[in-house]
Design a protein around this motif. Structure first.
Motif, PDB file in Angstrom:
ATOM      1  N   PHE A  75       6.721  42.260 -28.258  1.00 19.20           N
ATOM      2  CA  PHE A  75       6.963  41.042 -29.026  1.00 19.20           C
ATOM      3  C   PHE A  75       7.411  41.426 -30.438  1.00 19.20           C
ATOM      4  O   PHE A  75       7.057  42.493 -30.952  1.00 19.20           O
ATOM      5  N   VAL A  98       8.988  34.069 -32.740  1.00 21.70           N
ATOM      6  CA  VAL A  98       8.747  35.188 -31.829  1.00 21.70           C
ATOM      7  C   VAL A  98       9.978  35.424 -30.958  1.00 21.70           C
ATOM      8  O   VAL A  98      10.549  34.486 -30.402  1.00 21.70           O
ATOM      9  N   THR A 100      11.733  38.959 -28.377  1.00 22.62           N
ATOM     10  CA  THR A 100      11.330  40.192 -27.711  1.00 22.62           C
ATOM     11  C   THR A 100      12.320  41.310 -28.016  1.00 22.62           C
ATOM     12  O   THR A 100      13.509  41.072 -28.217  1.00 22.62           O
ATOM     13  N   LEU A 223      -1.101  36.202 -35.529  1.00  9.80           N
ATOM     14  CA  LEU A 223      -0.099  36.486 -34.501  1.00  9.80           C
ATOM     15  C   LEU A 223      -0.736  36.640 -33.125  1.00  9.80           C
ATOM     16  O   LEU A 223      -0.222  36.118 -32.125  1.00  9.80           O
ATOM     17  N   ILE A 227       0.264  34.234 -30.074  1.00  9.26           N
ATOM     18  CA  ILE A 227       0.918  34.769 -28.872  1.00  9.26           C
ATOM     19  C   ILE A 227       0.001  34.664 -27.660  1.00  9.26           C
ATOM     20  O   ILE A 227       0.438  34.264 -26.566  1.00  9.26           O
ATOM     21  N   LEU A 233      -1.525  39.015 -23.275  1.00  5.75           N
ATOM     22  CA  LEU A 233      -1.228  40.326 -23.832  1.00  5.75           C
ATOM     23  C   LEU A 233      -1.978  41.375 -23.020  1.00  5.75           C
ATOM     24  O   LEU A 233      -3.143  41.191 -22.679  1.00  5.75           O
ATOM     25  N   ILE A 239       3.395  44.559 -30.755  1.00  8.11           N
ATOM     26  CA  ILE A 239       3.841  43.443 -31.590  1.00  8.11           C
ATOM     27  C   ILE A 239       4.451  44.026 -32.859  1.00  8.11           C
ATOM     28  O   ILE A 239       3.759  44.606 -33.697  1.00  8.11           O
ATOM     29  N   THR A 241       5.537  43.231 -36.264  1.00  8.70           N
ATOM     30  CA  THR A 241       5.022  42.092 -37.020  1.00  8.70           C
ATOM     31  C   THR A 241       6.005  41.498 -38.029  1.00  8.70           C
ATOM     32  O   THR A 241       5.680  40.511 -38.686  1.00  8.70           O
TER      33      THR A 241
END
Length: 299
Positions: A75, A98, A100, A223, A227, A233, A239, A241
């Protein structure tokens, strides 16, 4: 605890450069595969706490590879630093933005990156590595789901990013080598304040970005809460950030990476990435190196 991918093997490192091979020291209880370390993170941490300091021997770290070679999910966050949102001319987002990065873009802390165009930009980031499965995690508990922190670069091809009626964030930030990571993953308890870490990057020694993670609009716990409310997750997920101010695209005139540049990136308490940039002719060599890394890490 600091865990690294040393020549394809999971290795615990101390800050003084001494280390121990995880598979050998655990008599096979834990795999040599660096990715598997995060699948068994709580047990690995408990075992590592029992190791005698005499187990740690001097090591050369010249062969450090990507410490998280095969995450299920990567992410990433857009416009998540106040100063970066301001330099980009956008209002601070009301919810996390967000997208990917595809795992195939990840590469190591010393690997060369082949520049496919003349508009590749730098974006240093604090990267979170998840340590146990997380679903609907409240903010107050979020740090307990983190295995550790590492440094990353969210390299971005700006022409592709802006093609079409909507931003092409995932594609423009997932080209080969566009995710340098490392040099190690550092467990959260190693930091005095994991919510306030310096990070930055330099090109050929000239500092381009320098900020602190306390400028994040949505800090790490927020976060993970956001998410995990929408997606599960998994251990070893990443992640990215967000990046602070100082990217090349907003400079006047804009500045981008060119072959021969050396991009150095750092996060306080984690260490430094040092990635040389090559021209398109270096793409084959970079791809071969990435395949070799993936092969080593899966053995």
């Amino acid at each position: 605890m600091r865990i690294a991918n040393l020549d394809g093997r999971a290795t615990l490192l101390r800050s003084d450069g001494r280390g121990v091979d995880v598979e050998t020291a655990s008599s096979g209880r834990f795999s040599r595969d660096p990715q598997q370390a995060f699948e068994h993170w709580p047990a690995l941490r408990a075992w590592a706490a029992t190791l005698d300091v005499a187990c740690f021997l001097p090591l050369t770290t010249d062969t450090l590879l990507n410490p998280v070679p095969r995450p299920r999910q990567v992410f990433a966050l857009g416009a998540n630093y106040r100063a970066h949102a301001a330099e980009a001319g956008v209002a601070p987002p009301e919810v996390p933005v967000v997208f990917t990065k595809f795992p195939s873009c990840l590469t190591g802390p010393r690997d060369a990156v082949a520049l496919p165009t003349e508009r590749v930009d730098w974006e240093v980031e604090l990267v979170v590595v998840i340590g146990r499965e997380a679903r609907e995690v409240p903010r107050a508990d979020a740090w307990s789901f983190v295995a550790g922190l590492t440094a990353g670069q969210d390299l971005s091809e700006r022409t592709m990013q802006r093609q079409g009626p909507l931003p092409q964030l995932s594609m423009a930030k997932s080209l080969a080598g566009f995710g340098p990571l490392g040099p190690v993953v550092v467990s959260v308890d190693e930091f005095t304040d994991p919510d306030d870490l310096e990070l930055g990057c330099a090109v050929n020694g000239e500092r381009m970005q320098c900020s602190r993670s306390s400028d994040l609009i949505f800090p790490v716990p927020a976060l993970i809460e956001y998410i995990s409310r929408h997606c599960t997750l998994y251990p070893g997920d990443l992640i990215f950030t967000g990046t602070p101010q100082g990217v090349g695209a907003t400079r006047r005139p804009p500045r981008f990476l060119v072959p021969g540049d050396v991009l150095t990136s750092w996060v306080e308490g984690v260490g430094e990435l040092r990635n040389p940039m090559t021209g398109p002719g270096g793409a084959a060599a970079a791809a071969t190196a990435a395949r070799q890394q993936a092969s080593l890490s899966s053995r």
